[in-house]
Scaffold this motif. Structure first.
Motif, PDB file in Angstrom:
ATOM      1  N   ASP A 132       0.826  -1.203   0.000  1.00 16.63           N
ATOM      2  CA  ASP A 132       0.000   0.000   0.000  1.00 16.63           C
ATOM      3  C   ASP A 132       0.862   1.255   0.000  1.00 16.63           C
ATOM      4  O   ASP A 132       0.602   2.189  -0.744  1.00 16.63           O
ATOM      5  CB  ASP A 132      -0.921   0.039   1.224  1.00 16.63           C
TER       6      ASP A 132
ATOM      7  N   TYR B 224       2.726   2.029  -3.435  1.00 17.66           N
ATOM      8  CA  TYR B 224       1.938   2.535  -4.557  1.00 17.66           C
ATOM      9  C   TYR B 224       0.930   3.610  -4.153  1.00 17.66           C
ATOM     10  O   TYR B 224       0.074   3.975  -4.945  1.00 17.66           O
ATOM     11  CB  TYR B 224       1.226   1.387  -5.262  1.00 17.66           C
ATOM     12  N   GLU B 225       1.050   4.110  -2.952  1.00 18.02           N
ATOM     13  CA  GLU B 225       0.133   5.139  -2.465  1.00 18.02           C
ATOM     14  C   GLU B 225       0.099   6.356  -3.395  1.00 18.02           C
ATOM     15  O   GLU B 225      -0.948   6.922  -3.657  1.00 18.02           O
ATOM     16  CB  GLU B 225       0.590   5.542  -1.061  1.00 18.02           C
TER      17      GLU B 225
ATOM     18  N   GLU C 246      -2.278   5.874  -6.324  1.00 17.65           N
ATOM     19  CA  GLU C 246      -3.678   6.049  -5.916  1.00 17.65           C
ATOM     20  C   GLU C 246      -4.035   7.537  -5.841  1.00 17.65           C
ATOM     21  O   GLU C 246      -5.098   7.951  -6.282  1.00 17.65           O
ATOM     22  CB  GLU C 246      -3.931   5.385  -4.562  1.00 17.65           C
ATOM     23  N   ARG C 247      -3.124   8.339  -5.275  1.00 20.74           N
ATOM     24  CA  ARG C 247      -3.385   9.781  -5.166  1.00 20.74           C
ATOM     25  C   ARG C 247      -3.455  10.430  -6.547  1.00 20.74           C
ATOM     26  O   ARG C 247      -4.273  11.323  -6.769  1.00 20.74           O
ATOM     27  CB  ARG C 247      -2.335  10.451  -4.289  1.00 20.74           C
TER      28      ARG C 247
ATOM     29  N   ILE D  98      -4.464   8.985  -9.333  1.00 24.77           N
ATOM     30  CA  ILE D  98      -5.736   8.580  -9.927  1.00 24.77           C
ATOM     31  C   ILE D  98      -6.869   9.428  -9.368  1.00 24.77           C
ATOM     32  O   ILE D  98      -7.741   9.883 -10.109  1.00 24.77           O
ATOM     33  CB  ILE D  98      -5.988   7.068  -9.701  1.00 24.77           C
ATOM     34  N   GLU D  99      -6.855   9.660  -8.075  1.00 20.50           N
ATOM     35  CA  GLU D  99      -7.916  10.439  -7.429  1.00 20.50           C
ATOM     36  C   GLU D  99      -7.900  11.907  -7.832  1.00 20.50           C
ATOM     37  O   GLU D  99      -8.944  12.507  -8.028  1.00 20.50           O
ATOM     38  CB  GLU D  99      -7.785  10.350  -5.905  1.00 20.50           C
TER      39      GLU D  99
ATOM     40  N   ILE E 214      -0.269   4.049 -14.562  1.00 23.87           N
ATOM     41  CA  ILE E 214      -1.623   3.748 -14.083  1.00 23.87           C
ATOM     42  C   ILE E 214      -2.163   2.425 -14.631  1.00 23.87           C
ATOM     43  O   ILE E 214      -2.655   1.596 -13.858  1.00 23.87           O
ATOM     44  CB  ILE E 214      -2.568   4.926 -14.375  1.00 23.87           C
TER      45      ILE E 214
ATOM     46  N   TYR F   2      -0.272  -0.444 -13.058  1.00 22.27           N
ATOM     47  CA  TYR F   2      -0.634  -0.581 -11.648  1.00 22.27           C
ATOM     48  C   TYR F   2      -1.993  -1.274 -11.511  1.00 22.27           C
ATOM     49  O   TYR F   2      -2.139  -2.234 -10.751  1.00 22.27           O
ATOM     50  CB  TYR F   2      -0.649   0.805 -10.996  1.00 22.27           C
ATOM     51  N   LEU F   3      -2.982  -0.785 -12.246  1.00 16.22           N
ATOM     52  CA  LEU F   3      -4.330  -1.329 -12.112  1.00 16.22           C
ATOM     53  C   LEU F   3      -4.410  -2.797 -12.535  1.00 16.22           C
ATOM     54  O   LEU F   3      -5.059  -3.606 -11.861  1.00 16.22           O
ATOM     55  CB  LEU F   3      -5.315  -0.492 -12.937  1.00 16.22           C
TER      56      LEU F   3
ATOM     57  N   ARG G 166      -2.737  -4.383  -8.933  1.00 15.08           N
ATOM     58  CA  ARG G 166      -4.031  -4.526  -8.251  1.00 15.08           C
ATOM     59  C   ARG G 166      -4.859  -5.702  -8.775  1.00 15.08           C
ATOM     60  O   ARG G 166      -5.732  -6.191  -8.094  1.00 15.08           O
ATOM     61  CB  ARG G 166      -4.849  -3.235  -8.391  1.00 15.08           C
TER      62      ARG G 166
ATOM     63  N   ILE H  93     -11.559   2.986 -14.237  1.00 12.90           N
ATOM     64  CA  ILE H  93     -10.741   3.768 -13.306  1.00 12.90           C
ATOM     65  C   ILE H  93      -9.908   4.789 -14.070  1.00 12.90           C
ATOM     66  O   ILE H  93      -9.752   5.936 -13.629  1.00 12.90           O
ATOM     67  CB  ILE H  93      -9.878   2.845 -12.430  1.00 12.90           C
TER      68      ILE H  93
END
Length: 151
Positions: A44, A47-48, A51-52, A54-55, A70, A73-74, A78, A88
């Motif tokens: 987590d 790769y945090e 995630e940020r 993407i958001e 991205i 990663y996805l 993931r 996503i």
């Protein structure tokens, strides 16, 4: 464990939110008891930043991030399906427009092609270190966005 799992099954028959909550509680408990989550927590943190991104989206470099970070990663970290990954990625594109005014068109056919090739190749996402080495301009953009997301 049997009765705890039956509780999950019972909650899932009620509604989606109750199901999600019950599954999370079950997994958290199983994780603590087995000690299997120590590695997940490291993952987590590793790769945090993705995630940020993407958001929040980015002001520039969407295509390069989709291609090198991205999508990889996805799909390959993931484990999302190609359809989930595309959805996503769409939300990342929308966040880039909404939060940064970066609203230029990225064709769905290109995204589908990238997702298919990345899934076939099994490539891992570029790390921040590789991004710094290979694309310093994009690295700078990522740092600005990730720094803003932290504050």
């Amino acid at each position: 464990m049997g009765s705890e799992w039956l509780k999950v099954v019972d909650e899932c028959s009620r509604n989606v939110e109750a199901c999600r909550r019950a599954v999370k509680e079950f997994m958290d408990k199983m994780c603590v008891e087995s000690g299997a989550c120590r590695r997940a927590k490291k993952w987590d943190r590793e790769y945090e930043w993705v995630e940020r991104l993407i958001e929040s989206g980015v002001p520039d470099g969407r295509s390069r991030l989709i291609l090198y970070v991205i999508s990889r990663y996805l799909l390959n970290v993931r484990g999302f399906s190609p359809e989930e990954a595309e959805a996503i990625i769409d939300s990342f594109i929308e966040a880039s427009c909404r939060n940064h005014g970066n609203c230029g068109k990225i064709y769905k056919s290109w995204i589908r092609h990238v997702v298919r090739r990345v899934k076939e190749g099994g490539w891992k996402p570029w790390s921040l270190e590789r991004l710094k080495r290979e694309d310093p301009e994009l690295y700078s953009i990522v740092l600005k966005v990730v720094g803003e997301a932290e504050s």
